[in-house]
Write an enzyme that holds these catalytic residues in place. Structure first.
Site, PDB file in Angstrom:
ATOM      1  N   SER A 190       0.676  -5.399  -4.322  1.00 38.44           N
ATOM      2  CA  SER A 190       0.536  -5.586  -2.747  1.00 38.44           C
ATOM      3  C   SER A 190      -1.075  -6.302  -3.069  1.00 38.44           C
ATOM      4  O   SER A 190      -1.647  -5.563  -3.239  1.00 38.44           O
ATOM      5  CB  SER A 190       1.056  -4.379  -1.669  1.00 38.44           C
ATOM      6  OG  SER A 190       0.592  -4.827  -0.845  1.00 38.44           O
ATOM      7  N   LEU A 234      -4.464  -7.019  -2.010  1.00 36.49           N
ATOM      8  CA  LEU A 234      -5.559  -7.487  -3.169  1.00 36.49           C
ATOM      9  C   LEU A 234      -4.853  -7.393  -4.969  1.00 36.49           C
ATOM     10  O   LEU A 234      -5.646  -8.304  -5.332  1.00 36.49           O
ATOM     11  CB  LEU A 234      -6.650  -6.646  -3.170  1.00 36.49           C
ATOM     12  CG  LEU A 234      -7.274  -6.195  -1.890  1.00 36.49           C
ATOM     13  CD1 LEU A 234      -8.519  -5.682  -1.498  1.00 36.49           C
ATOM     14  CD2 LEU A 234      -8.111  -8.383  -0.845  1.00 36.49           C
ATOM     15  N   ASP A 239       2.489   0.862  -9.798  1.00 37.06           N
ATOM     16  CA  ASP A 239       2.399   0.868  -8.494  1.00 37.06           C
ATOM     17  C   ASP A 239       3.732   2.433  -7.893  1.00 37.06           C
ATOM     18  O   ASP A 239       4.602   1.972  -8.539  1.00 37.06           O
ATOM     19  CB  ASP A 239       2.936  -0.928  -7.303  1.00 37.06           C
ATOM     20  CG  ASP A 239       2.293  -0.504  -6.230  1.00 37.06           C
ATOM     21  OD1 ASP A 239       1.385  -1.177  -5.905  1.00 37.06           O
ATOM     22  OD2 ASP A 239       3.242   0.244  -5.081  1.00 37.06           O
ATOM     23  N   CYS A 248      -6.057  -0.707  -8.543  1.00 38.22           N
ATOM     24  CA  CYS A 248      -6.771  -1.171  -6.854  1.00 38.22           C
ATOM     25  C   CYS A 248      -5.280  -0.486  -5.361  1.00 38.22           C
ATOM     26  O   CYS A 248      -5.335  -0.476  -4.521  1.00 38.22           O
ATOM     27  CB  CYS A 248      -6.047  -2.433  -6.343  1.00 38.22           C
ATOM     28  SG  CYS A 248      -6.725  -4.292  -6.055  1.00 38.22           S
ATOM     29  N   SER A 261     -14.830  -0.120  -0.716  1.00 40.95           N
ATOM     30  CA  SER A 261     -15.305  -1.019   0.875  1.00 40.95           C
ATOM     31  C   SER A 261     -16.248  -0.642   1.085  1.00 40.95           C
ATOM     32  O   SER A 261     -17.294   0.011   0.942  1.00 40.95           O
ATOM     33  CB  SER A 261     -13.881   0.382   1.069  1.00 40.95           C
ATOM     34  OG  SER A 261     -14.294   0.061   2.648  1.00 40.95           O
ATOM     35  N   TYR A 314     -11.285   8.792   3.955  1.00 47.91           N
ATOM     36  CA  TYR A 314     -11.844   7.124   3.168  1.00 47.91           C
ATOM     37  C   TYR A 314     -13.196   6.746   2.703  1.00 47.91           C
ATOM     38  O   TYR A 314     -12.896   6.404   1.317  1.00 47.91           O
ATOM     39  CB  TYR A 314     -11.000   6.246   3.941  1.00 47.91           C
ATOM     40  CG  TYR A 314     -11.210   4.850   3.638  1.00 47.91           C
ATOM     41  CD1 TYR A 314      -9.841   4.615   2.621  1.00 47.91           C
ATOM     42  CD2 TYR A 314     -11.396   3.423   3.249  1.00 47.91           C
ATOM     43  CE1 TYR A 314     -10.009   3.350   1.580  1.00 47.91           C
ATOM     44  CE2 TYR A 314     -11.341   2.324   2.784  1.00 47.91           C
ATOM     45  CZ  TYR A 314     -10.762   2.089   2.491  1.00 47.91           C
ATOM     46  OH  TYR A 314     -10.542   0.957   1.845  1.00 47.91           O
ATOM     47  N   LYS A 316     -14.332   6.105  -1.181  1.00 49.14           N
ATOM     48  CA  LYS A 316     -14.844   5.061  -1.712  1.00 49.14           C
ATOM     49  C   LYS A 316     -16.230   5.074  -1.569  1.00 49.14           C
ATOM     50  O   LYS A 316     -17.384   4.426  -3.150  1.00 49.14           O
ATOM     51  CB  LYS A 316     -15.166   4.288  -0.603  1.00 49.14           C
ATOM     52  CG  LYS A 316     -13.769   3.614   0.183  1.00 49.14           C
ATOM     53  CD  LYS A 316     -12.414   3.655  -1.491  1.00 49.14           C
ATOM     54  CE  LYS A 316     -10.936   2.520  -0.893  1.00 49.14           C
ATOM     55  NZ  LYS A 316     -10.597   2.255  -2.225  1.00 49.14           N
ATOM     56  N   PHE A 357      -9.881  -7.663   4.895  1.00 46.05           N
ATOM     57  CA  PHE A 357      -9.192  -8.449   4.224  1.00 46.05           C
ATOM     58  C   PHE A 357      -7.546  -8.683   4.485  1.00 46.05           C
ATOM     59  O   PHE A 357      -7.199  -7.782   4.944  1.00 46.05           O
ATOM     60  CB  PHE A 357      -9.278  -8.147   2.213  1.00 46.05           C
ATOM     61  CG  PHE A 357     -10.306  -8.805   1.818  1.00 46.05           C
ATOM     62  CD1 PHE A 357     -11.735  -8.527   1.652  1.00 46.05           C
ATOM     63  CD2 PHE A 357      -9.861 -10.072   1.251  1.00 46.05           C
ATOM     64  CE1 PHE A 357     -12.849  -9.540   1.548  1.00 46.05           C
ATOM     65  CE2 PHE A 357     -11.108 -11.172   0.427  1.00 46.05           C
ATOM     66  CZ  PHE A 357     -12.852 -10.518   0.461  1.00 46.05           C
ATOM     67  N   THR A 371      -4.381  -7.796   4.167  1.00 50.26           N
ATOM     68  CA  THR A 371      -3.319  -7.738   3.765  1.00 50.26           C
ATOM     69  C   THR A 371      -2.235  -6.964   4.302  1.00 50.26           C
ATOM     70  O   THR A 371      -2.626  -6.358   5.281  1.00 50.26           O
ATOM     71  CB  THR A 371      -4.151  -6.684   2.066  1.00 50.26           C
ATOM     72  OG1 THR A 371      -4.632  -5.564   3.456  1.00 50.26           O
ATOM     73  CG2 THR A 371      -4.686  -7.512   1.852  1.00 50.26           C
TER      74      THR A 371
END
Ligand SMILES: NC(=O)c1ccc[n+]([C@@H]2O[C@H](COP(=O)([O-])OP(=O)(O)OC[C@H]3O[C@@H](n4cnc5c(N)ncnc54)[C@H](O)[C@@H]3O)[C@@H](O)[C@H]2O)c1
Length: 252
Positions: free
Chosen positions: A15, A17, A36, A86, A147, A160, A164, A193, A195
């Protein structure tokens, strides 16, 4: 590294990126194996990418699954010389919200997928890369996804942002360690982005976010992420660093 000779494992490649990177590699003559957790999306992705694409259902936070997926991918593609990380989850939440304190296992899950998963992908990929013949001194390239929340995390992004920032922290020591095996390590820190990860946000909020992005004033396109990945693969002098890809956005 020449794109047409790439044999890539891509975590989260079904999915967003990761899929855009897979498409870029396939379009340029490379081979890909998508790792994935989403079975349905993975099957759809390989059907679209064609015969040089493979999919192995993998939970990137699970040590044994990642090891055996990399071994299988190396068998399918006759080696691995590129790894793109990713797989990731947002893991948003306040430490103290109306629902009560954030459970430690929720925080742990974000760490396990985003950070430990990046480590496991790195370890499994580099094990195979060591066995490659060096091409112009190079045996492999590893690219992780951080990120801009690594640098200016917002309220609700503690878990998060921590993962990152930790990814950006791994890049230099990895690049230094892997210099002796001819493997470069880089990360990209995307801004916002278009997505599936962002699809949960309402159109009004999307507009507000886009308005705060200086130039161009819009979300990034996955193909723009893939272009940066392509440049990293091709430019041998890029190593040990994180590239911000954010149209000058700074999270408030
Ligand atoms: N979209 C953005 O604006 C943005 C911004 C900055 C960073 N990122 C990062 O980019 C990466 C890709 O995100 P995206 O926007 O393409 O999101 P996405 O949700 O489209 O893709 C993420 C993929 O990771 C997979 N995944 C989730 N948990 C997994 C697990 N345990 N094991 C294996 N796969 C798993 C999902 O099934 C999905 O296919 C993530 O690390 C994300 O944090 C995205």
């Amino acid at each position: 590294m020449n794109i047409s000779s790439t044999k890539a494992i891509i975590s989260g490649g079904a999915s967003g990126l990761g899929f855009a990177c897979a498409k870029m590699l396939i379009d340029n003559g490379g081979s890909v194996t998508l790792l994935d957790i989403n079975k349905e999306q993975g099957a759809k992705a390989v059907a679209e990418l064609g015969s040089k694409a493979h999919f192995i259902v993998t939970d990137i936070s699970q040590e044994q699954q990642v090891e055996s997926a990399a071994d299988k991918a190396a068998e399918l593609m006759e080696g691995i010389n590129l790894a793109i990380g990713c797989a990731g989850i947002l893991g948003a939440g306040l430490i103290h919200s109306k629902k009560g304190p954030m459970p430690a296992d929720y925080f742990q899950k974000v760490v396990d997928i985003n950070l430990v998963g990046s480590f496991l992908l790195t370890r499994a990929a580099s094990k195979h890369m060591q066995a490659n013949d060096a091409n112009n001194g190079e045996k492999g390239v590893i690219i992780h996804t951080a990120s801009i929340a690594a640098y200016e995390g917002q309220v609700g992004q503690t878990a998060y942002s921590a993962t990152k920032a930790a990814i950006t922290g791994m890049i230099l020591p990895l690049a230094r360690e892997f210099a002796r095996i001819g493997v470069r390590v880089m990360a990209i820190a995307p801004g916002v982005f278009e997505t599936p990860m962002m699809e949960k946000i309402t159109p009004e909020i999307c507009e507000q976010i886009a308005a705060g992005i200086p130039n161009p004033s819009r979300f990034g396109k996955p193909v723009e992420f893939a272009k940066t990945v392509k440049h990293i693969i091709e430019n041998q002098y890029l190593n040990g660093n994180t590239i911000r890809l954010d149209a000058a956005a700074r999270l408030q």
